[in-house]
Every structure is written in structure tokens, then in C-alpha cells.
Write a protein that holds these residues in place. Sequence first.
Motif, mmCIF file in Angstrom:
data_model
loop_
_atom_site.group_PDB
_atom_site.id
_atom_site.type_symbol
_atom_site.label_atom_id
_atom_site.label_comp_id
_atom_site.label_asym_id
_atom_site.label_seq_id
_atom_site.Cartn_x
_atom_site.Cartn_y
_atom_site.Cartn_z
ATOM 1 N N MET A 11 42.963 40.464 37.575
ATOM 2 C CA MET A 11 44.399 40.509 37.813
ATOM 3 C C MET A 11 45.048 41.407 36.769
ATOM 4 N N ASN A 12 45.905 42.285 37.245
ATOM 5 C CA ASN A 12 46.610 43.217 36.375
ATOM 6 C C ASN A 12 47.962 42.627 36.001
ATOM 7 N N LEU A 13 48.044 42.048 34.800
ATOM 8 C CA LEU A 13 49.222 41.253 34.454
ATOM 9 C C LEU A 13 50.492 42.077 34.322
ATOM 10 N N PRO A 67 35.509 47.332 42.342
ATOM 11 C CA PRO A 67 36.610 47.621 41.409
ATOM 12 C C PRO A 67 36.499 46.794 40.136
ATOM 13 N N ILE A 68 35.851 45.634 40.244
ATOM 14 C CA ILE A 68 35.715 44.764 39.071
ATOM 15 C C ILE A 68 34.826 45.440 38.036
ATOM 16 N N HIS A 69 33.705 45.985 38.508
ATOM 17 C CA HIS A 69 32.800 46.662 37.580
ATOM 18 C C HIS A 69 33.496 47.843 36.928
ATOM 19 N N GLY A 85 37.244 49.857 31.097
ATOM 20 C CA GLY A 85 37.279 48.940 29.943
ATOM 21 C C GLY A 85 38.627 48.313 29.699
ATOM 22 N N VAL A 86 39.327 47.919 30.745
ATOM 23 C CA VAL A 86 40.660 47.345 30.538
ATOM 24 C C VAL A 86 40.747 45.866 30.912
ATOM 25 N N ALA A 87 39.682 45.302 31.518
ATOM 26 C CA ALA A 87 39.757 43.894 31.922
ATOM 27 C C ALA A 87 39.090 43.003 30.885
ATOM 28 N N LEU A 88 39.713 41.843 30.624
ATOM 29 C CA LEU A 88 39.190 40.908 29.621
ATOM 30 C C LEU A 88 39.103 39.506 30.237
ATOM 31 N N PRO A 89 38.159 38.697 29.777
ATOM 32 C CA PRO A 89 38.026 37.338 30.332
ATOM 33 C C PRO A 89 39.078 36.405 29.743
ATOM 34 N N LEU A 90 39.428 35.366 30.482
ATOM 35 C CA LEU A 90 40.409 34.380 29.999
ATOM 36 C C LEU A 90 39.663 33.301 29.208
ATOM 37 N N HIS A 91 39.993 33.185 27.932
ATOM 38 C CA HIS A 91 39.402 32.176 27.051
ATOM 39 C C HIS A 91 37.866 32.191 27.056
ATOM 40 N N PRO A 100 33.791 32.841 32.349
ATOM 41 C CA PRO A 100 34.702 32.915 33.495
ATOM 42 C C PRO A 100 34.578 34.236 34.242
ATOM 43 N N MET A 101 34.849 34.214 35.535
ATOM 44 C CA MET A 101 34.694 35.423 36.342
ATOM 45 C C MET A 101 35.999 35.885 36.992
ATOM 46 N N VAL A 102 37.119 35.354 36.521
ATOM 47 C CA VAL A 102 38.409 35.946 36.889
ATOM 48 C C VAL A 102 38.947 36.562 35.611
ATOM 49 N N TRP A 103 39.002 37.887 35.594
ATOM 50 C CA TRP A 103 39.376 38.588 34.366
ATOM 51 C C TRP A 103 40.793 39.148 34.491
ATOM 52 N N TYR A 104 41.330 39.570 33.353
ATOM 53 C CA TYR A 104 42.731 39.997 33.326
ATOM 54 C C TYR A 104 42.888 41.324 32.585
ATOM 55 N N ILE A 105 43.781 42.139 33.112
ATOM 56 C CA ILE A 105 44.208 43.311 32.352
ATOM 57 C C ILE A 105 45.441 42.887 31.585
ATOM 58 N N PRO A 106 45.378 42.813 30.246
ATOM 59 C CA PRO A 106 46.513 42.272 29.488
ATOM 60 C C PRO A 106 47.751 43.157 29.667
ATOM 61 N N PRO A 107 48.917 42.541 29.594
ATOM 62 C CA PRO A 107 50.146 43.280 29.867
ATOM 63 C C PRO A 107 50.597 44.124 28.677
#
Lengths: 244, 551
Positions: free
Chosen positions: B11-13, B327-329, B336-342, B349-356
Amino acid sequence: MNALDVLLWVVAPYVALTVFVLGHVWRYRYDKFGWTTRSSQMYESRLLRIGSPLFHFGILVVALGHIGGLVIPKSWTEAAGISEEAYHLVAVVLGTIAGVATLGGIAILIYRRRTVGPVFTATTRNDKLMYAVLAVTIVLGLVATVMANIVGGGYDYRTTISPWFRSIFYFQPDPALMAGAPLLFQLHALSALLLFAIWPFTRLVHMLTAPVGYLTRPYVVYRSRDEQRAGTRAPRRGWEPTSR
Amino acid sequence: MRVMAQLAMVMNLDKCIGCHTCSVTCKQAWTNRAGTEYVWFNNVETRPGQGYPRTYQDQEKWKGGWELNARGRLKLKAGGRLKKLFSIFANPLMPSIQDYYEPWTYDYDRLFSAPMQADTPVARPRSLITGEPTKISWSANWDDNLAGAPELAPSDPVLRKVSDQVTLSFEQAFMFYLPRICEHCLNPSCVSSCPSGAMYKRSEDGIVLVDQDRCRGWRMCVTGCPYKKVYFNHRTGKAEKCTFCFPRVEVGLPTVCSETCVGRLRYIGIILYDADRVTEAASVADDRALYEAQKSVMLDPHDPAVIAAARAEGIPEDWLEAARRSPIHKLIFEFGVALPLHPEYRTMPMVWYIPPLSPVVDVLAETGHDGEDAGNLFGAIDALRIPIGYLAELFTAGDPEPVRGVLRRLAAMRSYMRRLNLGQKADESIAAAVGMTGEGIEAMHRLLAIAPYGERYVIPKAHAEQGAQLEELATGCSLDYDGGPGMGGPFGEASGRPAPIAVENFHALRERQAGDDIDDAHELRGRVNLLNWDGKGTPDGLFPKNGKKES
């Protein structure tokens, strides 16, 4: 030995046992989705945290005691060198403690069920019947033990009730043994039979699926879409696959 | 190497506007039944804030996820197998309904049945738990948009980690939205906590599901999940959770939350990973190394050795192709913009986030600086301790460096693309400053900003030869509702067989459209069928029929 004795101590136990076994088989096949504890912890946990462990651990000890007293013949314990007095002392002391814990636990749980609004709303008629039979059985069992052994001079059920109990399982029921037992023990046995007969149709079924397998299972469970068919029921409607 | 495929989401925050459309459509599709009124498989929380359920990230309190024991081996934070069985009669770590919120409805009937009176009749709220009139004091997004933040936000467990002395004055506040679904972890602690073995990870696509026929309601999964994304249906006595909309993804459609996302901020694709190395990677000693450790478990779908191993495991060719186009890969490795939550929960976890980047840009804009100038942005990213620290606590166990790296890349994209939009010459130095090329930045911009449907969602279908095993026909799903086909069993509300989803949906839709009730519990039966909606047109029942046009 009259007809009533046969009815109460031969017919009734077999009916109860048959309903218990077939009822569980039927329910497991028909109603896996309903096979649950239906926990009410979300609504209230303060009373539950006291009452539920008290009741459950108590009833586990009580169940172990019943196995020890009913299933294991007196001759075996005596052969093992345990005298009647020693057995009796341990049974009465442990049984009374566990019985009181169980009774206290179920009292807290029933009080909670009646007074906590959401819990009461979530209580079905089925639950109420089950609670009534369960509570009556526990009270009768505890009262019978206390009256016979603490107030009275002691009653050795291992020469009457236990052989009767075992005689049912090797299909040579002897109602005369039970007909001579004190009234409180008879009532306790009858209410227990009723409890076993309604057991498969209540939430008590959760006991049969106590998750002991968790102790040996790998932590993460993987299942394929293929395997999901095993262990779950077949589709009720829709097409059937031609090959499996 | 044991290659497995996993459906994952990013998810792109920066693009989340906090509209809650994902939450509402998810609820319509999955949790508008009795017993799940309080359940949001998808929720959107404002950060800083307490989240839903309240303070769920405080694992000292809730004991979710894994931790390392004295010997450095993974153990469930809430206790091992024996401890679980001994606390089964009353789970001491289970959130109560008040930790989520007490769901309610309104007494709409009063609006119609009230006698003639001087005052306008009011529909008063009624608790769906007790049925009594209630005072609404909390909900799944009560602190939306920092509402009540001066009192509420200091209890945010993440904020407390960043600093004891954060002033939440309006001028200094920063804010962003965090949409959350089940993480469908590689090392799921909920599955590991389930005494019955009813929860499982699907070996084909890694979706974590609850077998409704095997769940006995022991409630340990609720405790086990550190994200508190397994819920207890208090009417059926069974656990329920986000299903990654398996009936949709099996036919190649994105999840309902993704399909309906207004900001187009969600990406779905396949990741290949080495299942043999998951435990080892989840056991690295340093919390801050977990982000890299998780990356190291994921495999390169272009590597011939990986492809050969995947074929040996029976992963179909079209799935391998989807993994190469994933797109996830791209977002995790290439850009290199997606990071895992906690990651520190060690569940992988396998739902990652692009920090805002927006908290940084907001500060720059407020101070009168150009929020799109690369130099300004880079400087601000280095200087703004609290927003960066906060993001780091969310996504990298507190290590600010990976977050800075991502934000610098996003900032570079912003400045680089602005020059192009203004007709200026492309400035390669901006790209080079973040270790990228202009071409790479344009590719990233295409995926993040233009976000074409077919590139956002690369979802291989379940296979035709596996058709007989598709979930919809095979197993129970949790979609039973009060009085519905699955709830009419002989032992009250929870008994009887659950109906297949399609059948159940059909009944619900028909009842909603033909029913007269609007004000009581029966209302919960009604729903719009979003499960089968392909995103075109409007699904039946979403809008009331226009009386004039009705033919």
C-alpha cells in the motif's frame, strides 16, 4: 429386582450411552460448524477468569476421580497395596475439594450468565437446560459424598455402584447392585445419565475435541486446496467432481 | 530450497486520503452479519493514534507475535503450548468488546412510529451487544483525523516509543493514514497459536484462513496475532479473519478493498520465497535486522535456479510468469520503497507499505519552503526526527536509515518528475543522489503515480485443473448470518451447515431487496454483492432504485 429397577439401571444406561455415542457421531457429521465452546469471554472476563478455571480444573479432577472409583476394581487397588482406609481418605478429601471447586465455579458461571446482560442475551434455552442438568448432577454428587462420608459413617460404593457401572460395559448388567445403593447416589447416577443423553446436543461437545494434539503438532499448519476436502464435509449441493 | 508462492500486497500511504471506502466495501462483502458487527477485516487508522483495537501495538500488554527465548529460539510471546492449554478456560490476554468498541444501531423505527409531538423524533442509538439504549463513546476510527488527539494520541504505543516528550500541538502535528488488513504472514503466530489446528496457510498462495468446521472457539489466535486481525465472532463462537478475498483472487480479480480503493494505492502480486529459511530469518537476534532478513527469504523470480526449484515444487508456469511481473517484487527490490509493518513481531508480514512523504512535505510547505525541491526535501528528511522516527517504529523496528532511504527516493522522484512536467531538462544528478537512474525513476513514477490497473494487480488465476477444489464449493466459509441458511440448525444460532458463499450471497441480496425491515437486526442480512463485482457498473443494491426510471 422389579421392573422399575431394570428400567432405571439397565434400560436407561444403555439408552443414555447409545444416545451419547450416536448423538456425537451424528452431530459431528451434521453440525461441525456448531461444534464450539461458544465462549462469552468477549462480553465479560472478570468473573469468567475466576469461575471458568475453577470449574474446569475442578471437573477434570472430579472426572479423574470417577475413573479411579468406577473403572478400576477394588481388587486392583488392594493388590497394589492401597488399603480401603487410605483409598477412602484420599478419595473423600480430594473429591470434596474438587467438588467444592467445581460447584463454586459453576455457581460463579451461572451467576455471571444470569446477571451480565450480554451473556444472558447470548444464552439459549438449550444452554439453560444443560446448565440445570449439569448443576443438579454436581450438587447431587457432592451432597451424596458429604452425606455418606462426612455426616454418615461412610459408604463403600466400590462394592456396589462400581461393579454395576462396569457390568454395563461388559453387557451383563446387574441392576440389583444399584438398587441397593443409597437414594442420593441413585439420584446422582440418574441425573448423570440424563446429562450424558443430552450431552451431544449441547455445547458440552467441546470437551470431546479438547486440543491435546496441539502439544505435538508443528506450529505452522500448511494445507493445500486439495487437502481441504479431506477432513471437511463434502459439498451439500452443486456438482460433484467426477474423480477424486 | 523449498520454493513457495505467496500473494502479497503493498500500500502506498502517500496516496491514502483516509476515505474508508476499503473498510466499508470490505465490511459489506464480509462482516455485516450478526456477531461480526464490531469486526473490520480492513480498517483505516489515523496515525498517530491508538489504532483498532485500542493500543493493539503495545505487545507488552497484549503479548502478540513471537519473541526470542534465552537460547535465541523463537517462542510465542504469549507462552508456549503447555501454557496455552492451561490458560484455555479463560484467556487472560484476550481483548474485550470494549477494547474494539461496542457496536450499535439506531432505533429508526421511532422516526416512523412516534406519535405527533412538538419535537422532531430522534433515532436513538442502541447497543448491538445488549440491545439497550447506549451512549456511543468509541468506534473503530473514533480518533479519525487526529480527533481528540491531545487526549488520545499520547496513548499511541508507537508514539510513546519515539519520544516521551512529543508535543501534539496543532502546529507541530503530523498525520497520515494507515489502512490495515491481515498480513498473511510467512511465519503466522495466529496459526501457531491455534490449539485445534483449524487455522492454516494455504500452500498454493499463502493465504491464511480459518477452517470454520474445525475452529472450536478457544480464542488463542486473537491473542497470538500482534496485529489483532483475527476476530472472534461472538454469535457463532468461531474465529474469523480477512480472507484476502480468496473467491475473487482465485479467478484473478483483486480483493474488494483493492478494487474499490479510490486512491488506487494498493498493489497485489506474487512473491516467491524459500519456506525452509523462514524460521531462521525470523530468529535473527537484532530486531532491526529483521527487515533485511525477510527480504533475504524472498527469491528472485528471474533467477534460473529459483525457476527450476519452483518448477520442481509444482508451481505452474503462469504463476512463475506472474511472479516475474509482480509489482510487489518491483516495489520491494527494484525500487526499494516498500517496507514491512512491524517486522519486530517476527511474523514476516506480507502486506508492505510505502511510507508517506507527506509529513515531511507538509512541514516544508508550512515553513514556506519549496516542498518539491530535492535539496529542501533531502535536508528535511535528515532533520525531521519525530516523523521519521515514528515511521521507523512502524516499518523497520526503529531503524531510521531504511525509512530515510525510501523517503529520499520518493523525494527524488518528486523533484525529477516535476522538472519533466515543467518542460525542463531531466536532471540525472537527482536520480544519482539516491542511487537510481532517470529511467528507473520514470518506471517507478509510472507504477506509483499512473498505476495502470493491469500493472497494479498481477494475480494469476487458480488453475482449471484444480477447479474441483475451489473453496467456494469445498469448505465452509464463515458467512452465516442470523436466521440465514447456516444459522437455522437445531442447536441455536451457531449450528447447522454454513451455506456456500455464492448461495448465501444470493439469499442475502434477495432478502435485502425484498425485505421490509430497516430498523432491527434483520437489517444485517442485507448486503450488496461486492464479492462478484468486477469493478464495472454498479452492483445491484448499492444504490436505491430510482422510482421514475424503474421500468
